[in-house]
Design an enzyme around this catalytic site. Structure first.
Site, PDB file in Angstrom:
ATOM      1  N   ARG A  91       0.843  -1.208   0.000  1.00  0.00           N
ATOM      2  CA  ARG A  91       0.000   0.000   0.000  1.00  0.00           C
ATOM      3  C   ARG A  91       0.881   1.262   0.000  1.00  0.00           C
ATOM      4  NH1 ARG A  91      -2.049   1.972   4.677  1.00  0.00           N
ATOM      5  NH2 ARG A  91      -2.668  -0.028   5.526  1.00  0.00           N
ATOM      6  N   TYR A 109     -15.945  15.986 -17.654  1.00  0.00           N
ATOM      7  CA  TYR A 109     -16.334  14.578 -17.673  1.00  0.00           C
ATOM      8  C   TYR A 109     -17.417  14.353 -16.605  1.00  0.00           C
ATOM      9  CZ  TYR A 109     -16.063   9.652 -16.460  1.00  0.00           C
ATOM     10  OH  TYR A 109     -16.384   8.361 -16.156  1.00  0.00           O
ATOM     11  N   ASP A 116      -7.036  18.010 -15.751  1.00  0.00           N
ATOM     12  CA  ASP A 116      -7.317  16.640 -16.191  1.00  0.00           C
ATOM     13  C   ASP A 116      -6.829  16.561 -17.638  1.00  0.00           C
ATOM     14  OD1 ASP A 116      -8.391  14.366 -17.298  1.00  0.00           O
ATOM     15  OD2 ASP A 116     -10.316  14.529 -16.266  1.00  0.00           O
ATOM     16  N   LYS A 123      -7.178   5.309 -20.227  1.00  0.00           N
ATOM     17  CA  LYS A 123      -7.345   5.746 -21.626  1.00  0.00           C
ATOM     18  C   LYS A 123      -6.041   5.612 -22.404  1.00  0.00           C
ATOM     19  CE  LYS A 123     -11.404   6.703 -20.126  1.00  0.00           C
ATOM     20  NZ  LYS A 123     -11.473   7.462 -18.936  1.00  0.00           N
TER      21      LYS A 123
END
Ligand code: PLP
Length: 904
Positions: free
Chosen positions: A72, A124, A199, A224
């Site tokens: 983690r 988005y 973004d 993406k």
């Protein structure tokens, strides 16, 4: 947190440039694609020299003093990925998390209750949803603004409260462009503590690196382009500031949403091919965008010449990306298209090597409620295309099939190409449309014959520049324009009145790729498309010599409209213009040309449609019942559209026209025009009830310099303000009185004529005082005003030459007139006897019809019109051969005899 990135050691693009192996030939830094493909971390060498980064699929690490203890907090595979992404993003720090939304979540956790966020209004959908959540649960205020306009952000900047600004550029799905550099600068100046977050998913670091433009944090949905294969979910966060990096690392470790080792491995593998994938994808995207644009769809893609903000995008980004969207005008039609593709997968998301198609409003952006979508201008019919690496010809072929099957495009036999079918609310059936126009002929086959009047300024010239109302009226001298089909893929123009100028062009050689057509239903913007003008000047107009400036200007106006209106339609035809107006005499010859050219093109391209006729089966309804000799047979909507485009042509010809000339040319009659400013609203008002009046227009044939004359009056106003202002006030009174008299239905004709006569004399006197008359004009005035004729004359237009107008009373004897004309001609003047206030734009009815027995009645049958094309020599003759050779004096009668004219 593990030692994911060591900022001290990590310089931007730290893959070392190899040492120079020659003192003469130094090594250049590696380019992006080399950096991308070369996953190398000099500080984290693999013990076995493995070529690919191993997957450390482990939750814990043994020992107490090692670099890693718990996945983690840190994992070697993740460290490799983060190092690599930092390197290609111009960043000092990078963090890999479980998705793009996880990345945003980590970033938003920097905020505290009471903070304010400024975010875009075309974000988005998931971003919106998360912002909504923190607004409701964390007590953070979110302002959505139009980030394409940096000024709209300013009112929301609060120096102490604005904690974060969240930007996307280009936005998804409308590809709106925000000036990241400018916005970052403005924010930093006004709210230095605010963190600017971008973004960058749509672009990837290959095409845009916002940290170089002032952003503090950049994140990507690595699901993406970074991964490229839709086989994982991931988010990447990059930044340069150590303090921010520390906070982000703390949050990721606390929340536990860092990317898993296997996904880090997959992402690292995907990133290696980012540049090659992107190159291919954006090349194909550009082809698809150009194709759809040429069909006349409204396409959103930064690569298109007319895309808003394109220059900004070119400044901050290295490419246009592979996402585009387009509007069909009809939601059901869009659904059919999306459902009809085979190669394009119906899917949300983008960035994959496979091409995807979607409707944002029902898919990726469905989480935004319809009202908000509408408020933010997100069209319900919008189709988003995410272009992959398949062969572009297959992609275009598949899309074309879907468009055909959905009825969005249809084959045009004339053009041997597919053309768009206009939905116009309801789906329009091309075959039906063709039947409605010109019998069984298509728009391209008809010879469209149009005409438009010139104008005369009756009162208020010059003063109009200074805010005084001018009265202008149409003259019964017209320009005629005729389109005639060609079958050799050429476009030609013949301007009889500009030195008999003729020129033709290969349609395919027009600079189509530099000119974006205007989609139907979209008005021409206020500004001319300078890029299109430049492209036409450099290309097709270059063939015309500099010694023909008038012909070049007229050809430019014509080609500009042809290419702007055209898109997928590229009909081959000739346009001939002939005028019964003197050219360059201030009688609006240019505006009547512009009106004819605009109308002919709009008809030919189907941008304006003549209203359908009643069925001919019933003789009582088979007639065209049109009163006013055809006036008002052309609907107002057509007149408005034509006027808009005529104004575009006038702008090309004159730079900054008032719009009064083209309005008179389209609407006819008379109108009062007041220019904006000087405490007045700009306005054009039709003078209703205007009675047609006879005027003699006499062309002095003295050329004038309008600009110089206008400037002269301006200077005089500066030098002698009191004198000029008094003159202007008097002219305003004349215009007001003339307007009242012309519109007064009670006033008898005799009184009207004597009022106008007095006003004409008075107005001319003031124009003389303003210094804009000319000896030749005074001669005309003296001749017409002599004891024998006793007529009132004034100069019209700019003066200094040009034309004079003389009011002719109804009872003025023919013999007297004939003597006067002879006298004027004897002085080498050109007199024209005309009436003013008649019809505006006229279109020779394209409907088949023949003259009925009753006068003024035309039957919607027979073969008199539409004018026949050469190919149809069986029943009729083409108009063009006659039109080209008719003596100008016979033109009006010949044109009137051809059939029913419809007028505005
Ligand atoms: N940002 C943009 C522009 C996106 O398009 C998406 C997803 O479509 C995201 C963020 C969210 O990324 P993810 O789906 O990886 O959480």
């Amino acid at each position: 947190m593990g030692p994911s990135i060591d900022t001290k050691k990590l310089a931007t693009h730290d893959l070392p440039t190899p040492d120079s192996d020659s003192p003469v030939r130094t090594r250049k830094p590696y380019k992006f694609s080399t950096l991308c493909a070369t996953v190398e971390n000099p500080h984290q060498k693999d013990q076995y020299g493995s070529s690919s980064v191993p997957i450390y699929q482990t939750a814990t690490f043994k020992g107490v003093a090692g670099e890693y203890d718990y996945s983690r907090s840190g994992n070697p595979t993740r460290s490799h990925l983060e190092h690599h992404i930092a390197k290609i993003s111009s960043a000092a720090h990078a963090f890999a998390v479980s998705s793009g939304m996880a990345a945003l979540d980590v970033i938003l956790r920097i905020l505290k209750p009471g903070d304010e966020v400024i975010a875009g209004d075309d974000l988005y959908g998931g971003t919106n949803r998360l912002l909504g959540y923190i607004r409701n649960h964390v007590g953070v205020t979110v302002h959505h603004v139009d980030t394409t306009d940096p000024a709209s952000i300013l009112p929301y900047i609060n120096p102490t409260k604005t904690a974060m600004v969240l930007l996307e550029s280009p936005t998804n799905p409308l590809l709106k462009i925000a000036d990241l550099a400018l916005i970052s600068k403005e924010i930093k100046e006004r709210a230095p503590a605010a963190i600017i977050v971008v973004d960058n998913t749509m672009m990837s670091p290959y095409l845009q690196r916002p940290l170089e433009h002032g952003a503090d944090i950049v994140y990507d949905s690595a699901t993406k382009y970074l991964s490229g294969h839709h086989d994982l979910m991931a988010g990447m966060i990059t930044c340069n500031r150590d303090d921010i990096a520390k906070q982000l690392a703390f949050i990721i470790n606390s929340v536990g949403n860092a990317l898993t080792p296997i996904d880090c491995f997959l992402l690292l593998r995907g990133v290696k091919t980012l540049a090659v994938r992107m190159d291919r994808q954006q090349t194909s995207a550009s082809l698809v965008a150009t194709y759809l644009n040429s069909l006349g769809f409204k396409v959103h893609y930064p690569g298109l010449p007319n895309h808003p903000g394109r220059e900004i995008h070119q400044r901050i980004a290295d490419g246009n990306g592979a996402v585009l969207s387009f509007e069909t005008g009809n939601k059901e039609l869009s659904e059919k298209i999306v459902g009809g593709t085979r190669l394009w997968g119906i899917s949300v998301s983008f960035g994959c090597v496979n091409s995807l198609i979607s409707m944002p409003c029902v898919m990726s952006h469905a989480s935004i409620d319809p009202a908000t979508r509408a408020a933010r201008g997100l069209p319900e019919d919008l189709i988003r295309l995410c272009v992959g690496i398949e062969d572009p010809s297959d992609l275009l072929d598949d899309l074309e099939h879907a468009l055909i099957d959905a009825g969005a495009i249809a084959l045009s036999v004339q053009q041997n190409a597919y053309v768009r079918v206009q939905p116009d609310g309801k789906t329009l059936n091309k075959a039906v449309e063709q039947l409605a126009i010109g019998g069984s002929k298509s728009k391209e086959e008809v010879e469209w014959f149009v005409s438009a009047p010139g104008k005369v300024i009756l009162f208020g010239e010059h003063a109009v520049v200074h805010g005084v109302t001018a009265i202008a009226a149409s003259v019964d001298l017209r320009c005629y324009g005729l389109t005639a089909p060609r079958d050799d893929n050429k476009l030609s123009v013949h301007f009889h009145d500009i030195d008999n100028f003729y020129h033709e062009w290969d349609i395919d050689k027009l600079p189509w790729d530099l000119i974006s057509s205007l989609p139907r239903n979209e008005d021409h913007p206020e500004e001319l498309d300078q890029q299109a003008i430049e492209a036409l000047q450099q290309g097709p107009l270059n063939e015309i010599g500099d010694d023909k400036p008038q012909a070049r200007a007229a050809a430019l106006a014509f080609l500009y409209m042809y290419t702007k209106l055209g898109g997928g339609y590229r009909p081959s035809f000739n346009f001939t213009a002939r005028s019964t107006l003197p050219v360059g005499a201030g009688l609006g010859s240019s505006a009547s040309f512009s009106t004819c050219a605009a109308t002919a093109l709009l008809l030919l391209f189907g941008r304006i449609d003549m209203p359908p006729l009643p069925a001919p089966s019933d003789p009582s309804t088979g007639h065209l019942h049109m009163s006013h000799r055809g006036r008002r047979a052309i609907p107002a909507t057509i007149a408005e559209e034509t006027n808009r485009w005529a104004f575009v042509a006038e702008k090309i010809l004159h730079g900054n026209p008032s719009g009064v000339d083209n309005s008179v040319s389209v609407y006819g009659g008379a109108l009062a025009y007041t220019r904006a400013g000087f405490g007045k609203k700009s306005g054009m008002e039709q003078i209703h009830g205007f009675k047609s009046l006879r005027f003699l227009l006499t062309n002095s044939k003295v050329p004038r310099d309008t600009k110089k004359l206008v400037a002269g009056v301006g200077q005089m106003k500066l030098d002698q303000p009191e004198v000029v202002n008094a003159l202007l006030e008097s002219i305003q009174n004349i215009s007001d009185e003339a307007r009242r008299a012309l519109a007064d239905t009670e006033m008898n004709r005799e009184d009207l004529l004597s009022v106008l006569s007095a006003l004409i004399k008075e107005n001319h006197g003031y124009l003389v005082s303003l210094g804009v008359s000319h000896p030749s004009l005074e001669t005309i005035r003296d001749q017409t005003g002599s004891e024998r004729y006793g007529l009132s004359t004034k100069l019209t237009g700019a003066g200094g030459g040009g034309c004079a107008v003389t009011l002719v009373p109804d009872d003025f004897k023919d013999e007297l007139m004939s003597d006067l004309l002879t006298e004027l001609r004897g002085n080498k003047f050109d007199p024209y006897l005309t009436s003013v206030g008649g019809s505006g734009l006229g279109i020779l009815s394209p409907y088949e019809q023949h003259r009925n027995d009753r006068p003024g009645s035309w039957q919607n049958l027979g073969h008199l019109t539409p004018p026949k094309t050469p190919a149809d020599s069986l029943t009729g003759e083409a108009l063009r051969p006659h039109f080209e050779v008719k003596p100008v004096s016979e033109l009006p009668d010949w044109a009137n005899g051809l059939g029913k004219w419809l007028y505005v």
